[in-house]
Design a protein around this motif. Sequence first.
Motif, mmCIF file in Angstrom:
data_model
loop_
_atom_site.group_PDB
_atom_site.id
_atom_site.type_symbol
_atom_site.label_atom_id
_atom_site.label_comp_id
_atom_site.label_asym_id
_atom_site.label_seq_id
_atom_site.Cartn_x
_atom_site.Cartn_y
_atom_site.Cartn_z
ATOM 1 N N GLY A 155 -33.733 8.387 15.840
ATOM 2 C CA GLY A 155 -34.371 8.083 14.565
ATOM 3 C C GLY A 155 -33.438 7.700 13.438
ATOM 4 N N THR A 156 -32.402 6.957 13.729
ATOM 5 C CA THR A 156 -31.485 6.516 12.677
ATOM 6 C C THR A 156 -32.146 5.484 11.778
ATOM 7 O OG1 THR A 156 -30.582 4.900 14.237
ATOM 8 C CG2 THR A 156 -29.385 6.962 13.990
ATOM 9 N N PRO A 157 -31.639 5.278 10.557
ATOM 10 C CA PRO A 157 -32.250 4.324 9.615
ATOM 11 C C PRO A 157 -32.261 2.901 10.153
ATOM 12 C CG PRO A 157 -30.709 5.777 8.487
ATOM 13 C CD PRO A 157 -30.522 6.027 9.951
ATOM 14 N N LEU A 158 -33.112 2.091 9.579
ATOM 15 C CA LEU A 158 -33.283 0.720 10.038
ATOM 16 C C LEU A 158 -31.990 -0.080 9.939
ATOM 17 C CD1 LEU A 158 -35.097 -1.630 10.951
ATOM 18 C CD2 LEU A 158 -35.691 -2.002 8.536
ATOM 19 N N TRP A 159 -31.233 0.106 8.861
ATOM 20 C CA TRP A 159 -30.022 -0.690 8.699
ATOM 21 C C TRP A 159 -28.994 -0.368 9.768
ATOM 22 C CZ3 TRP A 159 -25.144 1.286 7.928
ATOM 23 C CH2 TRP A 159 -25.048 2.619 7.523
ATOM 24 N N VAL A 160 -28.987 0.880 10.238
ATOM 25 C CA VAL A 160 -28.058 1.249 11.311
ATOM 26 C C VAL A 160 -28.474 0.575 12.622
ATOM 27 C CG1 VAL A 160 -27.116 3.165 12.665
ATOM 28 C CG2 VAL A 160 -27.521 3.447 10.206
ATOM 29 N N LEU A 161 -29.776 0.574 12.887
ATOM 30 C CA LEU A 161 -30.263 -0.090 14.097
ATOM 31 C C LEU A 161 -29.969 -1.589 14.054
ATOM 32 C CD1 LEU A 161 -33.746 1.648 14.555
ATOM 33 C CD2 LEU A 161 -31.617 2.114 15.797
ATOM 34 N N ALA A 162 -30.149 -2.204 12.886
ATOM 35 C CA ALA A 162 -29.871 -3.629 12.754
ATOM 36 C C ALA A 162 -28.393 -3.919 12.981
ATOM 37 C CB ALA A 162 -30.305 -4.118 11.377
ATOM 38 N N LEU A 163 -27.545 -3.039 12.480
ATOM 39 C CA LEU A 163 -26.106 -3.216 12.676
ATOM 40 C C LEU A 163 -25.738 -3.077 14.145
ATOM 41 C CD1 LEU A 163 -23.482 -3.680 11.054
ATOM 42 C CD2 LEU A 163 -23.206 -1.196 10.970
ATOM 43 N N ALA A 164 -26.342 -2.108 14.816
ATOM 44 C CA ALA A 164 -26.057 -1.907 16.242
ATOM 45 C C ALA A 164 -26.598 -3.041 17.094
ATOM 46 C CB ALA A 164 -26.658 -0.580 16.707
ATOM 47 N N ALA A 165 -27.594 -3.759 16.585
ATOM 48 C CA ALA A 165 -28.179 -4.862 17.344
ATOM 49 C C ALA A 165 -27.257 -6.076 17.415
ATOM 50 C CB ALA A 165 -29.513 -5.268 16.722
ATOM 51 N N VAL A 166 -26.293 -6.171 16.506
ATOM 52 C CA VAL A 166 -25.403 -7.339 16.486
ATOM 53 C C VAL A 166 -24.593 -7.451 17.779
ATOM 54 C CG1 VAL A 166 -23.468 -8.441 15.320
ATOM 55 C CG2 VAL A 166 -25.332 -7.451 13.979
ATOM 56 N N PRO A 167 -23.814 -6.420 18.165
ATOM 57 C CA PRO A 167 -23.060 -6.554 19.427
ATOM 58 C C PRO A 167 -23.966 -6.626 20.653
ATOM 59 C CG PRO A 167 -22.865 -4.322 18.556
ATOM 60 C CD PRO A 167 -23.515 -5.143 17.494
ATOM 61 N N ALA A 168 -25.148 -6.019 20.589
ATOM 62 C CA ALA A 168 -26.065 -6.095 21.730
ATOM 63 C C ALA A 168 -26.493 -7.534 21.980
ATOM 64 C CB ALA A 168 -27.283 -5.208 21.485
ATOM 65 N N GLY A 169 -26.740 -8.278 20.908
ATOM 66 C CA GLY A 169 -27.122 -9.670 21.069
ATOM 67 C C GLY A 169 -25.943 -10.588 21.325
ATOM 68 N N ALA A 170 -24.840 -10.364 20.632
ATOM 69 C CA ALA A 170 -23.675 -11.240 20.767
ATOM 70 C C ALA A 170 -23.078 -11.208 22.166
ATOM 71 C CB ALA A 170 -22.617 -10.846 19.738
ATOM 72 N N SER A 171 -23.235 -10.102 22.875
ATOM 73 C CA SER A 171 -22.611 -9.943 24.190
ATOM 74 C C SER A 171 -23.524 -10.325 25.348
ATOM 75 C CB SER A 171 -22.159 -8.483 24.364
ATOM 76 O OG SER A 171 -23.264 -7.595 24.257
ATOM 77 N N VAL A 172 -24.729 -10.855 25.071
ATOM 78 C CA VAL A 172 -25.628 -11.254 26.168
ATOM 79 C C VAL A 172 -24.926 -12.293 27.035
ATOM 80 C CG1 VAL A 172 -27.775 -12.424 26.754
ATOM 81 C CG2 VAL A 172 -27.735 -10.756 24.891
ATOM 82 N N PRO A 173 -24.708 -12.020 28.319
ATOM 83 C CA PRO A 173 -23.981 -12.970 29.175
ATOM 84 C C PRO A 173 -24.806 -14.212 29.464
ATOM 85 C CG PRO A 173 -24.798 -11.134 30.482
ATOM 86 C CD PRO A 173 -25.091 -10.793 29.052
ATOM 87 N N GLN A 174 -24.182 -15.364 29.434
ATOM 88 C CA GLN A 174 -24.878 -16.642 29.635
ATOM 89 C C GLN A 174 -24.841 -17.034 31.110
ATOM 90 O OE1 GLN A 174 -26.600 -17.968 27.012
ATOM 91 N NE2 GLN A 174 -25.943 -16.019 26.111
ATOM 92 N N SER B 78 -26.699 0.501 25.305
ATOM 93 C CA SER B 78 -26.821 1.952 25.429
ATOM 94 C C SER B 78 -26.709 2.625 24.062
ATOM 95 C CB SER B 78 -25.744 2.494 26.374
ATOM 96 O OG SER B 78 -25.883 1.940 27.671
ATOM 97 N N THR B 79 -25.800 2.131 23.237
ATOM 98 C CA THR B 79 -25.636 2.677 21.890
ATOM 99 C C THR B 79 -26.885 2.436 21.043
ATOM 100 O OG1 THR B 79 -23.244 2.286 21.993
ATOM 101 C CG2 THR B 79 -24.215 2.606 19.808
ATOM 102 N N LEU B 80 -27.413 1.220 21.107
ATOM 103 C CA LEU B 80 -28.623 0.905 20.352
ATOM 104 C C LEU B 80 -29.795 1.779 20.793
ATOM 105 C CD1 LEU B 80 -30.234 -0.863 18.377
ATOM 106 C CD2 LEU B 80 -30.507 -2.532 20.218
ATOM 107 N N THR B 81 -29.927 2.004 22.080
ATOM 108 C CA THR B 81 -31.003 2.846 22.605
ATOM 109 C C THR B 81 -30.894 4.267 22.074
ATOM 110 O OG1 THR B 81 -31.068 1.521 24.634
ATOM 111 C CG2 THR B 81 -32.102 3.700 24.707
ATOM 112 N N ALA B 82 -29.695 4.824 22.134
ATOM 113 C CA ALA B 82 -29.487 6.193 21.669
ATOM 114 C C ALA B 82 -29.794 6.324 20.178
ATOM 115 C CB ALA B 82 -28.053 6.622 21.956
ATOM 116 N N LEU B 83 -29.357 5.351 19.393
ATOM 117 C CA LEU B 83 -29.603 5.395 17.948
ATOM 118 C C LEU B 83 -31.095 5.319 17.632
ATOM 119 C CD1 LEU B 83 -26.716 3.081 16.695
ATOM 120 C CD2 LEU B 83 -26.876 5.564 16.441
ATOM 121 N N ALA B 84 -31.823 4.509 18.383
ATOM 122 C CA ALA B 84 -33.269 4.405 18.157
ATOM 123 C C ALA B 84 -33.974 5.709 18.503
ATOM 124 C CB ALA B 84 -33.839 3.249 18.973
ATOM 125 N N LEU B 85 -33.550 6.349 19.570
ATOM 126 C CA LEU B 85 -34.209 7.581 20.011
ATOM 127 C C LEU B 85 -34.003 8.745 19.050
ATOM 128 C CD1 LEU B 85 -33.524 7.463 23.866
ATOM 129 C CD2 LEU B 85 -35.710 7.107 22.689
#
Length: 447
Positions: free
Chosen positions: A111-130, A102-109
């Motif tokens: 128009g935050t800088p690329l480095w911020v989106l990349a940083l927000a992508a870390v917890p989005a990927g790390a928390s993917v349930p297996q 949800s945080t990554l989506t809001a930041l993309a909408l």
Amino acid sequence: MTSAVTTDTSARPGYGQLLRTPGALSFVLPGFAARLPFGMLTISILLLVQHSTGSYGDAGIVAAVTGVSMALFAPVMGKLTDRRGQSAVLVPAVLVHAVAVSTLTALALIGTPLWVLALAAVPAGASVPQVGPMVRSRWAAKLEGSPLLPTAAAFESVTDEFTFVVGPVLATALCTGVHPAAGLATEAALTLLGGLFFAAQRSTEPKASPALANGEKHASALSFPGLRVLIVAFIGIGAVFGGMQVSLAAFSNEIGNPGANGMLYGVFAAGNMIAGIAMGAIAWKIGPRRRLILGYVGLTAAASVLWAANSVILLGALGLVVGLCIAPALITGYTMIEQLIPAASRTEAFTWLTGAVAFGQAGAVTLAGRLTDAHGSSYGFLVPLVATAVALATLLALRAKLAPTAPSRIVNSSSTGTTNSSAASAPVARDRVNGRGIGHRTPVTVD
């Protein structure tokens, strides 16, 4: 652990008989709802970030960060699941994931800088349930000693295949037909609701294995050489998914018909599903190692001509062939885990393969995105070609590592404190390991 079921051994086990297993649907259905988002995440991020930045390259970077984070943290989550139990790991994971996406989506909408989106992508990927590996572990606990075990292995591989191919189609339809953020919003909601529902099915949850009986530590799944070879193969498969996602979207834009992307990926998905269902229905007479290599030869050959496609019809036909060739390699690779890895480390092993697909997908999305931005979609299709060729060469060079006998000796050593030095002891060790896994209590063909 749940008790083994009794089945009619006179009939050839089938999917219908498998799903009639008492309690099976209680974890299969919520498990599917919780794992479908795995196939939606990368393409949803790709399409949203490309919409907000106008660059496939930038979108590929954010999607790649997500995939790499998932690939790095998935084995950690798998190991924790083996030791602490599924519910203890899954509930916090889905809560964190929903917030992170949800945080990554809001930041993309906004128009935050690329480095911020990349940083927000870390917890989005790390928390993917297996969830996929967790479902496989439940089948193993539910059907221990049953002739339905090989059918369960095939069913789960088909379900994985369905997730890999239908998830992107659904995400593409939502992002292009509803709103660029609709794919990620749906992914987060399905993960949260499906994950919590799945975790609530405690009656079928396998018992945790915090320690071995003699107090020694469990061997890491990565210590088995066969798994390391499979990881390379699955990175190549992930590169096909990632390269196809970016290049098909770019090709559709180049011909002035963005909506063709969903149709082309749907044809690719259809090939995967047809071959996947057939794989589970065929009584194979050749060993899994040979099936894996033959399947990968076909996949590499099919991927090698994608770059030359110059029409929707031709690209659709080639995409169908690539889809038909993915399933044999992917399904066989997942099935081989049952004979290569001991049960106490199997969830971790499955997460290594899932992470390998994500890692390959992430790398391919990044590289194909850059090539597509600079030279067009045909160059993006070169990524699956190179990745599968390298993986095939690795499989051929290290195919001896995929034999089940060597890992069995290692397992016996780690669980008893002694080392198998004689050939006579290998069958005993192999029996101890494979008796607990899906579909390998009975003898299997080893080529």
